[in-house]
Design an enzyme around this catalytic site. Structure first.
Site, PDB file in Angstrom:
ATOM      1  N   PHE A  81       0.820  -1.227   0.000  1.00 41.84           N
ATOM      2  CA  PHE A  81       0.000   0.000   0.000  1.00 41.84           C
ATOM      3  C   PHE A  81       0.849   1.270   0.000  1.00 41.84           C
ATOM      4  CE2 PHE A  81      -3.286  -2.662   2.529  1.00 41.84           C
ATOM      5  CZ  PHE A  81      -3.783  -3.218   1.356  1.00 41.84           C
ATOM      6  N   LYS A 154     -14.999   0.078   9.277  1.00 45.19           N
ATOM      7  CA  LYS A 154     -14.758   0.552  10.639  1.00 45.19           C
ATOM      8  C   LYS A 154     -13.633  -0.264  11.282  1.00 45.19           C
ATOM      9  CE  LYS A 154     -16.168  -1.460  14.084  1.00 45.19           C
ATOM     10  NZ  LYS A 154     -15.780  -2.868  14.344  1.00 45.19           N
ATOM     11  N   LYS A 188     -28.348  -4.159   9.251  1.00 45.34           N
ATOM     12  CA  LYS A 188     -29.148  -5.228   9.870  1.00 45.34           C
ATOM     13  C   LYS A 188     -30.618  -4.843   9.797  1.00 45.34           C
ATOM     14  CE  LYS A 188     -25.668  -6.971  13.104  1.00 45.34           C
ATOM     15  NZ  LYS A 188     -25.432  -8.336  12.685  1.00 45.34           N
ATOM     16  N   GLU A 222     -21.587 -10.778  23.357  1.00 40.43           N
ATOM     17  CA  GLU A 222     -21.111 -11.826  22.450  1.00 40.43           C
ATOM     18  C   GLU A 222     -20.636 -13.033  23.239  1.00 40.43           C
ATOM     19  OE1 GLU A 222     -19.341 -10.475  18.625  1.00 40.43           O
ATOM     20  OE2 GLU A 222     -18.446  -9.027  19.986  1.00 40.43           O
ATOM     21  N   HIS A 246     -21.125   0.733  16.353  1.00 39.53           N
ATOM     22  CA  HIS A 246     -22.437   0.055  16.305  1.00 39.53           C
ATOM     23  C   HIS A 246     -23.400   0.580  17.371  1.00 39.53           C
ATOM     24  CE1 HIS A 246     -20.163  -2.500  13.789  1.00 39.53           C
ATOM     25  NE2 HIS A 246     -19.775  -3.399  14.667  1.00 39.53           N
ATOM     26  N   LYS A 329     -17.009  -9.549  25.302  1.00 37.19           N
ATOM     27  CA  LYS A 329     -16.663 -10.816  24.649  1.00 37.19           C
ATOM     28  C   LYS A 329     -16.750 -11.927  25.684  1.00 37.19           C
ATOM     29  CE  LYS A 329     -15.052  -9.314  20.557  1.00 37.19           C
ATOM     30  NZ  LYS A 329     -15.807  -9.614  19.333  1.00 37.19           N
ATOM     31  N   LYS A 334     -25.148 -14.619  23.028  1.00 42.72           N
ATOM     32  CA  LYS A 334     -25.103 -13.617  21.960  1.00 42.72           C
ATOM     33  C   LYS A 334     -26.436 -12.888  22.020  1.00 42.72           C
ATOM     34  CE  LYS A 334     -24.028 -11.937  17.763  1.00 42.72           C
ATOM     35  NZ  LYS A 334     -22.956 -10.976  17.603  1.00 42.72           N
TER      36      LYS A 334
HETATM   37  C1  BG6 Z   1     -17.458  -6.146  14.569  1.00 40.34           C
HETATM   38  C2  BG6 Z   1     -16.447  -6.250  15.673  1.00 40.34           C
HETATM   39  O1  BG6 Z   1     -17.551  -4.827  14.111  1.00 40.34           O
HETATM   40  O2  BG6 Z   1     -18.727  -6.553  15.067  1.00 40.34           O
HETATM   41  C3  BG6 Z   1     -16.384  -7.670  16.220  1.00 40.34           C
HETATM   42  O3  BG6 Z   1     -15.171  -5.872  15.181  1.00 40.34           O
HETATM   43  C4  BG6 Z   1     -17.761  -8.129  16.637  1.00 40.34           C
HETATM   44  O4  BG6 Z   1     -15.494  -7.745  17.328  1.00 40.34           O
HETATM   45  C5  BG6 Z   1     -18.764  -7.918  15.515  1.00 40.34           C
HETATM   46  O5  BG6 Z   1     -17.669  -9.519  16.938  1.00 40.34           O
HETATM   47  C6  BG6 Z   1     -20.186  -8.197  15.970  1.00 40.34           C
HETATM   48  O6  BG6 Z   1     -21.030  -8.158  14.858  1.00 40.34           O
HETATM   49  P1  BG6 Z   1     -22.282  -9.134  14.734  1.00 40.34           P
HETATM   50  O7  BG6 Z   1     -22.916  -8.760  13.445  1.00 40.34           O
HETATM   51  O8  BG6 Z   1     -21.752 -10.534  14.768  1.00 40.34           O
HETATM   52  O9  BG6 Z   1     -23.136  -8.837  15.942  1.00 40.34           O
END
Ligand code: BG6
Length: 469
Positions: A81, A154, A188, A222, A246, A329, A334
């Site tokens: 790059f 992002k 989403k 998560e 997010h 995490k 989830k």
């Molecule tokens: C990403 C993060 O932007 O979003 C991850 O970098 C995270 O760490 C993920 O696991 C979660 O996205 P989703 O769509 O699985 O809820």
């Protein structure tokens, strides 16, 4: 006719294999692409077959003829790059491929790289005229008829200063109409539904304020860990990885004022305005046990893998309403959801008053839908009130196979629709909120994998929180 050459920089990364190639595959399968080519670009010495193969496991039920179409139109180009001359050869390759596949020159660049590479890639793509100005988007009569659009993944920077520097660089180079700052949560189904539900139903708006709402919880829990992304994660942590983007995007859709129209410019104006009024109040940070022994993690690391935040919005509508955010995490489940808690009503009953008020819960991931929790009379006990849910389940009504976020968003880029992309000012306001967190001031609590985070997170700003998940 949808014609496009996808040029994905950072093609050997996780995102490209897990999300972007599967999204392109789905677009072909769903007949959304008439003609296309895909060029993967990255630092590494590899080939396109390897990249495609690694991506196969992230596509459910591969149809051979669709896969063949993708294979026949896919290429790889190795690029440092930071080496200007390589971009000229990349340009020649793009032109050759466009000729070979008889494409009209529409180009979708996707920077699936770490943000520290954004400025240099932008600079060289521009200097080599690989990205050009488009007639319609830039109002320039001698520009090309084909379009060239650029997507930035992002996180967009790592603080306000770095995000501003990227914005200044890319705004100097491209027209804002060509720039797509992606946040896959905006693709989403249930997130893109928030403003529609709020503003196409009469019942919500009159209640959507501090007279009726007691608090709002935004949860992004998560079960998975950092999935081999130690290098990245240890530099960023939970807040910069998901809260800055997010979760604050969800907050802005929940809290924004009614836009003049439900279209890109007005939605983004309304989101930017509310994000500007968000202030940080308190945090509880955590790290799961065993984090510092993982690959590419500093053994002394103080990076948070869990965060509970208390924010407030300084405006007339929301003054005094706490917004609680929780993410982490390796938690027990989830669950991405939003819980809007209404205030209690005065109890007119002589016995058995409700113990809790009404909630509107938006389920974003993995379940999709929303429900309203109401109090009713317990049919088995006339003196008791019990909560029930009025439930809308998205998959029950529409089936499980609605398009995934990246498929949605890539199609939006092809269609030139920026409403689900983040504007420069939104990103900068969000970073301003996060930059106010003085990490050193907060103790880092340890928590067990599979738990609901450190128990200290049940109290923020001296208030006990009853988390809904
Ligand atoms: C990403 C993060 O932007 O979003 C991850 O970098 C995270 O760490 C993920 O696991 C979660 O996205 P989703 O769509 O699985 O809820």
């Amino acid at each position: 006719m949808n014609q496009v050459t996808f040029i994905i920089l950072g093609a050997t990364g996780d995102l490209c294999k897990r999300k972007l190639i599967p999204a392109i595959y789905k677009l072909i399968e769903n007949n959304k692409l008439d003609k296309f080519a895909f060029i993967g670009v990255s630092f590494d010495k590899t080939d396109i077959n390897k990249i495609l193969q690694e991506s196969q496991k992230f596509i459910s039920k591969i149809n051979n003829s669709i896969w063949e179409k993708l294979e026949k139109a896919s290429y790889y180009y190795q690029l440092d790059f930071y080496e200007k001359t390589g971009y000229k050869n990349l340009h020649d390759l793009i032109k050759d491929i466009e000729n070979k596949h008889k494409l009209n020159g529409n180009r979708l660049f996707y920077l699936a790289t770490m943000p520290e590479h954004f400025k240099i890639i932008t600079k060289y793509l521009n200097e080599n005229k690989i990205i050009f100005k488009h007639q319609h988007e830039t109002n320039c009569s001698d520009c090309k008829k084909a379009w060239a659009r650029i997507v930035y993944e992002k996180p967009f920077g790592h603080n306000l200063k770095s995000a501003r520097a990227i914005n200044n660089c890319i705004k100097k180079t491209f027209h804002e109409n060509q720039i797509y700052r992606i946040d896959h949560y905006l693709g989403k189904e249930l997130v893109s539904n928030i403003s529609l539900v709020r503003f196409t139903n009469r019942i919500f708006e009159p209640l959507w304020n501090n007279k009726n709402i007691e608090s709002v919880q935004i949860i992004l829990k998560e079960k998975i860990g950092i999935e081999g992304r130690g290098d990245f994660y240890d530099k960023y942590g939970a807040i910069k990885d998901v809260a800055q983007n997010h979760m604050l995007q969800i907050l802005s859709l929940i809290a924004m004022e009614q836009p003049k129209k439900l279209e890109a410019k007005y939605i983004r104006d309304a989101k930017a305005k509310v994000l500007k009024s968000v202030i940080f109040k308190d945090a509880i940070l955590g790290q799961y046990e065993g984090y510092t022994q993982e690959k590419n993690i500093n053994p002394e690391s103080n990076t948070e893998t869990f965060a509970a935040l208390n924010l407030e919005i300084k405006n007339k509508r929301w003054a005094g309403v706490p917004f609680y955010l929780k993410t982490g995490k390796y938690l027990d489940q989830k669950d991405t959801s939003v819980h809007i808690k209404f205030k209690m009503v005065e109890c007119l009953l002589t016995k058995g008053c409700p113990t809790d008020s009404n909630y509107l819960t938006l389920k974003i991931n993995p379940d999709q839908g929303f429900y309203l929790e109401l109090n009713i009379k317990d049919p088995n006990n006339n003196d008791q009130i019990m909560p029930v849910q009025m439930n809308f389940c998205h998959s029950c009504l529409f089936g499980p196979n609605t398009p995934q976020a990246y498929e949605h968003l890539i199609l939006d880029v092809i269609n030139g629709d920026q409403s689900a992309f983040v504007r420069a000012d939104e990103i900068e306001h969000s970073w301003k909120v996060i930059d106010k967190i003085n990490y050193k001031k907060f103790k880092l609590f340890s928590y067990k994998k599979g738990s609901n985070g450190p128990e200290q997170s049940n109290k923020l700003n001296n208030k006990i929180i009853r988390w809904r998940a």
